[in-house]
Design a protein around this motif. Structure first.
Motif, mmCIF file in Angstrom:
data_model
loop_
_atom_site.group_PDB
_atom_site.id
_atom_site.type_symbol
_atom_site.label_atom_id
_atom_site.label_comp_id
_atom_site.label_asym_id
_atom_site.label_seq_id
_atom_site.Cartn_x
_atom_site.Cartn_y
_atom_site.Cartn_z
ATOM 1 N N ILE A 96 0.831 -1.206 0.000
ATOM 2 C CA ILE A 96 0.000 0.000 0.000
ATOM 3 C C ILE A 96 0.867 1.258 0.000
ATOM 4 O O ILE A 96 0.615 2.214 -0.749
ATOM 5 C CB ILE A 96 -0.953 -0.003 1.207
ATOM 6 N N LYS A 97 1.898 1.278 0.847
ATOM 7 C CA LYS A 97 2.785 2.446 0.912
ATOM 8 C C LYS A 97 3.472 2.693 -0.424
ATOM 9 O O LYS A 97 3.646 3.840 -0.850
ATOM 10 C CB LYS A 97 3.831 2.241 2.012
ATOM 11 N N THR A 98 3.850 1.606 -1.096
ATOM 12 C CA THR A 98 4.506 1.738 -2.398
ATOM 13 C C THR A 98 3.558 2.313 -3.439
ATOM 14 O O THR A 98 3.916 3.222 -4.197
ATOM 15 C CB THR A 98 5.022 0.364 -2.875
ATOM 16 N N VAL A 99 2.319 1.814 -3.472
ATOM 17 C CA VAL A 99 1.323 2.314 -4.423
ATOM 18 C C VAL A 99 1.034 3.795 -4.157
ATOM 19 O O VAL A 99 0.938 4.604 -5.088
ATOM 20 C CB VAL A 99 0.030 1.478 -4.341
ATOM 21 N N GLU A 100 0.908 4.166 -2.902
ATOM 22 C CA GLU A 100 0.660 5.566 -2.554
ATOM 23 C C GLU A 100 1.807 6.460 -3.014
ATOM 24 O O GLU A 100 1.583 7.571 -3.510
ATOM 25 C CB GLU A 100 0.461 5.703 -1.042
ATOM 26 N N LYS A 101 3.048 5.982 -2.847
ATOM 27 C CA LYS A 101 4.210 6.777 -3.264
ATOM 28 C C LYS A 101 4.237 6.950 -4.776
ATOM 29 O O LYS A 101 4.490 8.053 -5.287
ATOM 30 C CB LYS A 101 5.502 6.106 -2.793
ATOM 31 N N TRP A 102 3.982 5.857 -5.513
ATOM 32 C CA TRP A 102 3.965 5.962 -6.973
ATOM 33 C C TRP A 102 2.894 6.949 -7.443
ATOM 34 O O TRP A 102 3.144 7.768 -8.328
ATOM 35 C CB TRP A 102 3.703 4.593 -7.587
ATOM 36 N N ALA A 103 1.712 6.857 -6.866
ATOM 37 C CA ALA A 103 0.621 7.758 -7.252
ATOM 38 C C ALA A 103 1.004 9.204 -6.970
ATOM 39 O O ALA A 103 0.745 10.104 -7.785
ATOM 40 C CB ALA A 103 -0.658 7.379 -6.511
ATOM 41 N N SER A 104 1.621 9.440 -5.825
ATOM 42 C CA SER A 104 2.036 10.797 -5.465
ATOM 43 C C SER A 104 3.114 11.314 -6.405
ATOM 44 O O SER A 104 3.041 12.448 -6.901
ATOM 45 C CB SER A 104 2.534 10.816 -4.019
ATOM 46 N N ASP A 105 4.131 10.495 -6.672
ATOM 47 C CA ASP A 105 5.242 10.911 -7.537
ATOM 48 C C ASP A 105 4.769 11.214 -8.952
ATOM 49 O O ASP A 105 5.317 12.105 -9.621
ATOM 50 C CB ASP A 105 6.316 9.814 -7.584
ATOM 51 N N LEU A 106 3.760 10.471 -9.414
ATOM 52 C CA LEU A 106 3.277 10.639 -10.792
ATOM 53 C C LEU A 106 2.053 11.544 -10.879
ATOM 54 O O LEU A 106 1.436 11.655 -11.932
ATOM 55 C CB LEU A 106 2.951 9.262 -11.386
ATOM 56 N N ARG A 107 1.707 12.159 -9.761
ATOM 57 C CA ARG A 107 0.569 13.098 -9.693
ATOM 58 C C ARG A 107 -0.733 12.427 -10.180
ATOM 59 O O ARG A 107 -1.493 13.011 -10.962
ATOM 60 C CB ARG A 107 0.858 14.367 -10.502
ATOM 61 N N LEU A 108 -0.951 11.219 -9.702
ATOM 62 C CA LEU A 108 -2.172 10.489 -10.029
ATOM 63 C C LEU A 108 -3.108 10.500 -8.829
ATOM 64 O O LEU A 108 -2.671 10.417 -7.682
ATOM 65 C CB LEU A 108 -1.847 9.044 -10.397
ATOM 66 N N THR A 109 -4.396 10.599 -9.090
ATOM 67 C CA THR A 109 -5.404 10.527 -8.034
ATOM 68 C C THR A 109 -6.259 9.286 -8.247
ATOM 69 O O THR A 109 -6.105 8.577 -9.244
ATOM 70 C CB THR A 109 -6.288 11.782 -8.046
ATOM 71 N N GLY A 110 -7.170 9.024 -7.304
ATOM 72 C CA GLY A 110 -8.048 7.871 -7.453
ATOM 73 C C GLY A 110 -8.215 7.093 -6.171
ATOM 74 O O GLY A 110 -8.232 7.661 -5.078
ATOM 75 N N ARG A 111 -8.294 5.775 -6.285
ATOM 76 C CA ARG A 111 -8.570 4.911 -5.137
ATOM 77 C C ARG A 111 -7.793 3.587 -5.237
ATOM 78 O O ARG A 111 -7.649 3.028 -6.317
ATOM 79 C CB ARG A 111 -10.070 4.565 -5.065
ATOM 80 N N LEU A 112 -7.341 3.119 -4.077
ATOM 81 C CA LEU A 112 -6.939 1.728 -3.909
ATOM 82 C C LEU A 112 -8.039 1.103 -3.069
ATOM 83 O O LEU A 112 -8.238 1.488 -1.919
ATOM 84 C CB LEU A 112 -5.580 1.627 -3.208
ATOM 85 N N MET A 113 -8.783 0.154 -3.637
ATOM 86 C CA MET A 113 -10.024 -0.323 -3.035
ATOM 87 C C MET A 113 -9.940 -1.800 -2.662
ATOM 88 O O MET A 113 -9.519 -2.634 -3.474
ATOM 89 C CB MET A 113 -11.186 -0.094 -4.007
ATOM 90 N N PHE A 114 -10.366 -2.089 -1.445
ATOM 91 C CA PHE A 114 -10.430 -3.465 -0.956
ATOM 92 C C PHE A 114 -11.877 -3.798 -0.598
ATOM 93 O O PHE A 114 -12.533 -3.035 0.102
ATOM 94 C CB PHE A 114 -9.567 -3.648 0.296
ATOM 95 N N MET A 115 -12.365 -4.937 -1.098
ATOM 96 C CA MET A 115 -13.685 -5.418 -0.721
ATOM 97 C C MET A 115 -13.624 -6.940 -0.698
ATOM 98 O O MET A 115 -13.620 -7.586 -1.737
ATOM 99 C CB MET A 115 -14.754 -4.935 -1.706
ATOM 100 N N GLY A 116 -13.531 -7.502 0.516
ATOM 101 C CA GLY A 116 -13.298 -8.935 0.611
ATOM 102 C C GLY A 116 -11.946 -9.271 0.005
ATOM 103 O O GLY A 116 -10.931 -8.670 0.346
ATOM 104 N N LYS A 117 -11.932 -10.205 -0.943
ATOM 105 C CA LYS A 117 -10.686 -10.573 -1.615
ATOM 106 C C LYS A 117 -10.454 -9.782 -2.896
ATOM 107 O O LYS A 117 -9.449 -9.989 -3.576
ATOM 108 C CB LYS A 117 -10.696 -12.075 -1.927
ATOM 109 N N ILE A 118 -11.365 -8.884 -3.218
ATOM 110 C CA ILE A 118 -11.238 -8.084 -4.429
ATOM 111 C C ILE A 118 -10.349 -6.869 -4.149
ATOM 112 O O ILE A 118 -10.560 -6.139 -3.186
ATOM 113 C CB ILE A 118 -12.612 -7.627 -4.939
#
Length: 300
Positions: free
Chosen positions: A156-178
């Motif tokens: 999760i921390k890695t995904v957040e860093k990549w999104a921040s560095d690349l100026r991307l917005t959105g969601r990382l979503m968890f629902m059960g195993k999805i």
């Protein structure tokens, strides 16, 4: 084929996932791999020029230069030859490491400067486009599906860093195993994200060893429409129910996206769980029957 080259081809297939953007033309142990990428780059008149780039990766690549062919219905033969020459010059600076995506990005950023050089007869582009075609791609939105996360906190921390560095917005979503990643931002930045996701050791395998992401799929990609919500930031969210997840998509103006892609994942996951439970139940019945058989045999 060396592992870095396999990883590069896998990343390229995920990045150039639009219709007709990517095609493998030939693959052999003796001659290497030949593939085609269709992309666009800004020309002299601030209009995007379609480019067909064919790369041949010999078996000794990336220790040797790739073969490159450049074609475009909007450029002359001399211009295509000059673009090819400049790409090969750039490739010489990248020897010993996978370079194809970097070359594609480079030509996207530098085509107009190449065409402006006297050798190409600057200003001789032959294409005309209707006024409705715009140069600015604007915001794009991409939906990704991850099969699993073992090292969840680090991932999760890695995904957040990549999104921040690349100026991307959105969601990382968890629902059960999805697990879903919804990205919004510049299209090239989203493709850079996909490269990082495919080529970085972001998770661990069953033995705890760091590994690259092999089970990510691009479910959907499109230019942001007027009905789509603009996400102000990138957030990590967990959902307790399918209805809650559906409301998130509906509030973002992505109701059809949810119905077409997310619902299928949910029912597929539920069917897998049901089958696993059924197998466990059948296994338990067999064990009990076997136990009763042994008991009856002893009594006899």
């Amino acid at each position: 084929m060396a592992e870095p080259v396999r990883d590069e081809l896998s990343a390229l297939a995920a990045i150039f996932c639009g219709q007709d953007e990517w095609e493998v033309l030939n693959r052999s142990e003796a001659d290497g791999t030949v593939f085609r990428i269709h992309t666009k780059a800004e020309g002299l008149t601030d209009v995007d020029i379609p480019l067909e780039l064919v790369f041949h990766l010999p078996v000794t690549y990336p220790l040797c230069l790739p073969g490159i062919s450049v074609n475009s219905e909007c450029l002359t033969r001399a211009q295509c030859a000059m673009v090819k020459e400049k790409l090969l010059e750039q490739a010489r600076n990248l020897l010993s490491e996978p370079m194809v995506h970097e070359l594609v990005l480079w030509v996207q950023q530098n085509l107009r400067h190449i065409l402006n050089q006297p050798e190409t007869g600057g200003g001789s582009e032959e294409c005309t486009f209707p006024p409705s075609i715009t140069v600015d791609d604007g915001l794009w939105i991409t939906l990704l599906h991850l099969d699993h996360m073992r090292a969840k906190t680090k991932y999760i921390k890695t995904v957040e860093k990549w999104a921040s560095d690349l100026r991307l917005t959105g969601r990382l979503m968890f629902m059960g195993k999805i697990i879903l990643i919804l990205l919004q931002g510049d299209r090239n930045n989203i493709k850079e994200y996909l490269i990082l996701q495919k080529t970085s050791k972001v998770d661990v395998d069953s033995s705890g060893k760091k590994c690259k992401e092999k089970m990510i799929s691009v479910l959907f990609e499109t230019k942001v429409q007027t009905e789509h919500k603009r996400f102000p930031a990138f957030e990590v969210k967990e959902y307790s129910s399918l209805d809650e997840l559906q409301k998130e998509f509906e509030m973002a103006g992505l109701k059809n996206l949810f119905s077409e892609f997310v619902l299928g994942l949910f029912y597929k996951e539920r069917n897998v769980s049901h089958k696993m439970n059924l197998v466990c139940w059948m296994d338990e019945i067999i064990q009990r029957c076997y136990f009763l058989f042994l008991m009856n045999s002893v009594k006899a």
